[in-house]
Structure formats: C-alpha cells, structure tokens
Scaffold this motif. Structure first.
Motif, PDB file in Angstrom:
ATOM      1  N   ARG A 256       2.993   8.466   7.919  1.00 37.57           N
ATOM      2  CA  ARG A 256       2.659   8.385   6.486  1.00 37.57           C
ATOM      3  C   ARG A 256       3.800   7.617   5.826  1.00 37.57           C
ATOM      4  O   ARG A 256       4.928   8.111   5.737  1.00 37.57           O
ATOM      5  CB  ARG A 256       2.511   9.760   5.878  1.00 37.57           C
ATOM      6  CG  ARG A 256       2.060   9.671   4.442  1.00 37.57           C
ATOM      7  CD  ARG A 256       1.251  10.888   4.024  1.00 37.57           C
ATOM      8  NE  ARG A 256       0.601  10.670   2.749  1.00 37.57           N
ATOM      9  CZ  ARG A 256      -0.551  10.035   2.576  1.00 37.57           C
ATOM     10  NH1 ARG A 256      -1.204   9.573   3.606  1.00 37.57           N
ATOM     11  NH2 ARG A 256      -1.061   9.865   1.383  1.00 37.57           N
ATOM     12  N   VAL A 257       3.504   6.405   5.404  1.00 35.38           N
ATOM     13  CA  VAL A 257       4.526   5.460   4.957  1.00 35.38           C
ATOM     14  C   VAL A 257       3.998   4.623   3.801  1.00 35.38           C
ATOM     15  O   VAL A 257       2.816   4.654   3.474  1.00 35.38           O
ATOM     16  CB  VAL A 257       4.939   4.524   6.110  1.00 35.38           C
ATOM     17  CG1 VAL A 257       5.665   5.269   7.218  1.00 35.38           C
ATOM     18  CG2 VAL A 257       3.741   3.768   6.661  1.00 35.38           C
ATOM     19  N   GLU A 258       4.904   3.845   3.229  1.00 35.87           N
ATOM     20  CA  GLU A 258       4.519   2.768   2.327  1.00 35.87           C
ATOM     21  C   GLU A 258       4.460   1.509   3.176  1.00 35.87           C
ATOM     22  O   GLU A 258       5.428   1.182   3.865  1.00 35.87           O
ATOM     23  CB  GLU A 258       5.556   2.605   1.231  1.00 35.87           C
ATOM     24  CG  GLU A 258       5.272   1.454   0.305  1.00 35.87           C
ATOM     25  CD  GLU A 258       6.355   1.286  -0.738  1.00 35.87           C
ATOM     26  OE1 GLU A 258       6.991   0.209  -0.758  1.00 35.87           O
ATOM     27  OE2 GLU A 258       6.583   2.233  -1.510  1.00 35.87           O
ATOM     28  N   LEU A 259       3.330   0.831   3.161  1.00 35.04           N
ATOM     29  CA  LEU A 259       3.194  -0.406   3.931  1.00 35.04           C
ATOM     30  C   LEU A 259       3.354  -1.611   3.021  1.00 35.04           C
ATOM     31  O   LEU A 259       2.909  -1.599   1.870  1.00 35.04           O
ATOM     32  CB  LEU A 259       1.814  -0.488   4.589  1.00 35.04           C
ATOM     33  CG  LEU A 259       1.556   0.382   5.800  1.00 35.04           C
ATOM     34  CD1 LEU A 259       0.115   0.191   6.273  1.00 35.04           C
ATOM     35  CD2 LEU A 259       2.518   0.068   6.922  1.00 35.04           C
ATOM     36  N   LEU A 260       3.972  -2.621   3.553  1.00 36.53           N
ATOM     37  CA  LEU A 260       4.048  -3.913   2.895  1.00 36.53           C
ATOM     38  C   LEU A 260       3.704  -4.958   3.942  1.00 36.53           C
ATOM     39  O   LEU A 260       4.299  -4.967   5.030  1.00 36.53           O
ATOM     40  CB  LEU A 260       5.449  -4.191   2.336  1.00 36.53           C
ATOM     41  CG  LEU A 260       5.652  -5.594   1.763  1.00 36.53           C
ATOM     42  CD1 LEU A 260       4.815  -5.792   0.502  1.00 36.53           C
ATOM     43  CD2 LEU A 260       7.110  -5.858   1.485  1.00 36.53           C
ATOM     44  N   ALA A 261       2.731  -5.782   3.628  1.00 36.78           N
ATOM     45  CA  ALA A 261       2.384  -6.888   4.519  1.00 36.78           C
ATOM     46  C   ALA A 261       2.569  -8.176   3.735  1.00 36.78           C
ATOM     47  O   ALA A 261       2.220  -8.251   2.552  1.00 36.78           O
ATOM     48  CB  ALA A 261       0.944  -6.760   5.002  1.00 36.78           C
ATOM     49  N   THR A 262       3.155  -9.163   4.387  1.00 34.22           N
ATOM     50  CA  THR A 262       3.289 -10.474   3.766  1.00 34.22           C
ATOM     51  C   THR A 262       2.634 -11.504   4.688  1.00 34.22           C
ATOM     52  O   THR A 262       2.627 -11.345   5.914  1.00 34.22           O
ATOM     53  CB  THR A 262       4.758 -10.859   3.495  1.00 34.22           C
ATOM     54  OG1 THR A 262       5.461 -10.996   4.727  1.00 34.22           O
ATOM     55  CG2 THR A 262       5.440  -9.813   2.620  1.00 34.22           C
TER      56      THR A 262
ATOM     57  N   ILE B 147       0.869  -1.174   0.000  1.00 28.75           N
ATOM     58  CA  ILE B 147       0.000   0.000   0.000  1.00 28.75           C
ATOM     59  C   ILE B 147       0.909   1.229   0.000  1.00 28.75           C
ATOM     60  O   ILE B 147       1.551   1.539   1.003  1.00 28.75           O
ATOM     61  CB  ILE B 147      -0.908   0.036   1.249  1.00 28.75           C
ATOM     62  CG1 ILE B 147      -1.675  -1.267   1.409  1.00 28.75           C
ATOM     63  CG2 ILE B 147      -1.857   1.229   1.158  1.00 28.75           C
ATOM     64  CD1 ILE B 147      -2.399  -1.392   2.732  1.00 28.75           C
ATOM     65  N   PRO B 148       0.996   1.925  -1.122  1.00 27.24           N
ATOM     66  CA  PRO B 148       1.890   3.086  -1.177  1.00 27.24           C
ATOM     67  C   PRO B 148       1.278   4.311  -0.496  1.00 27.24           C
ATOM     68  O   PRO B 148       0.060   4.493  -0.517  1.00 27.24           O
ATOM     69  CB  PRO B 148       2.060   3.327  -2.679  1.00 27.24           C
ATOM     70  CG  PRO B 148       0.842   2.755  -3.297  1.00 27.24           C
ATOM     71  CD  PRO B 148       0.373   1.641  -2.403  1.00 27.24           C
ATOM     72  N   ALA B 149       2.126   5.126   0.099  1.00 27.55           N
ATOM     73  CA  ALA B 149       1.765   6.446   0.641  1.00 27.55           C
ATOM     74  C   ALA B 149       0.434   6.454   1.376  1.00 27.55           C
ATOM     75  O   ALA B 149      -0.563   6.984   0.903  1.00 27.55           O
ATOM     76  CB  ALA B 149       1.781   7.486  -0.472  1.00 27.55           C
TER      77      ALA B 149
END
Length: 160
Positions: free
Chosen positions: A55-61, A37-39
C-alpha cells in the motif's frame, strides 16, 4: 493540467514484465508526463520474476508512450521502522546493505546530537532487472522534518 488523475483507484495491478508503456498501466488520457496515485494497494509484476506489492503512493512518469519511472513511496515511518522495512526491501531487491547500515548508524548519532533528519539522505542504486531493458531498482528516503514519522522509504524502478 494536473498530473494527478481525478479518480483514484483503490487498487492497481500492473504487468511490466514484457513492456513498460502507458497502455500497460491503463494510463489516463488526460494525464501528460506524470501520473500520481495516492494511497493505493499496488501489485506490480516486474522482469526477472519479481513482484512488488504494498500500500503505497505510486508515481509513474512517461516520455512519449514509454514509462521511464515508477516509484512506490511508503507511508511515513519512524527512523527505526524505516530502517527495518528498508532492510527487508534491500534483501528482496538485491540492494547493497552497507549503505543502509551506515545511514542508520549516522542518523542515530546525528539525531542524538541535534542534527535535522533531512541532513541524512539515502539513495541506494541496485541491479537492473533483466538486461538489457529491465528497470534499475533504487531505494531512496524522502523526509518530513519535524514529524514523529520523518522518513518515507521509496523504491524507484527506472528504465533508462
């Protein structure tokens, strides 16, 4: 299939205090292993009464139904700005500070001597938030060589 969901929320609020399953984060059905999920404005409740906000870029695995990693990557920053932000993050998340201090000394001297920024990796592994099943917190630096803002600090919350 892409790991990026085609609709990007403006904000997410996740409660991972008592569980870390796909259903705890509203995982889209079309996404398999990695969800980026960007920005996004993120608010994440974590074990041990901790909160992540930013306010970040999220990455979930996820492996099966269980999340194994949530990473929050901050926007690109200068070396000095990344150092300052990382000092604040280290203090809040109880991460050892000396590796960050050593990195800052080495990168300043190295860049002055003409070395590339990506020669100076940083990864600081911190404590587990609530034993035995909480996530381990790590601070890492990602790099964009040649940019005036070459450092992207990231926090990793890993369940393993």
């Amino acid at each position: 299939m892409s790991y990026e969901h085609p609709v990007h929320p403006e904000a997410v609020t996740w409660n991972l205090r008592t569980g870390h399953r796909r259903s705890d984060v509203g995982w889209p059905g079309a996404v398999r292993r990695r969800w980026r999920i960007p920005a996004v404005a993120a608010t994440i409740a974590l074990p041990g009464g901790r909160w992540f906000t930013g306010r970040v870029e999220l990455l979930a695995t996820a492996e099966g139904e269980t999340l194994d990693l949530v990473s929050a990557t901050f926007p690109a920053a200068t070396v000095d700005d990344a150092y300052r932000l990382s000092g604040e993050l280290a203090a809040y998340w109880d991460l050892p500070v000396e590796p960050l201090e050593a990195w800052y000394r080495e990168v300043r001297a190295g860049l002055a001597a003409g070395r590339a920024i990506n020669d100076f990796g940083l990864s600081i592994r911190g404590p587990r938030l609530e034993e035995p099943s909480g996530p381990t917190v790590s601070l890492v630096f990602l790099f964009a060589p040649g940019s005036p803002r070459p450092v992207r600090p990231a926090l990793y919350f890993e369940w393993s």
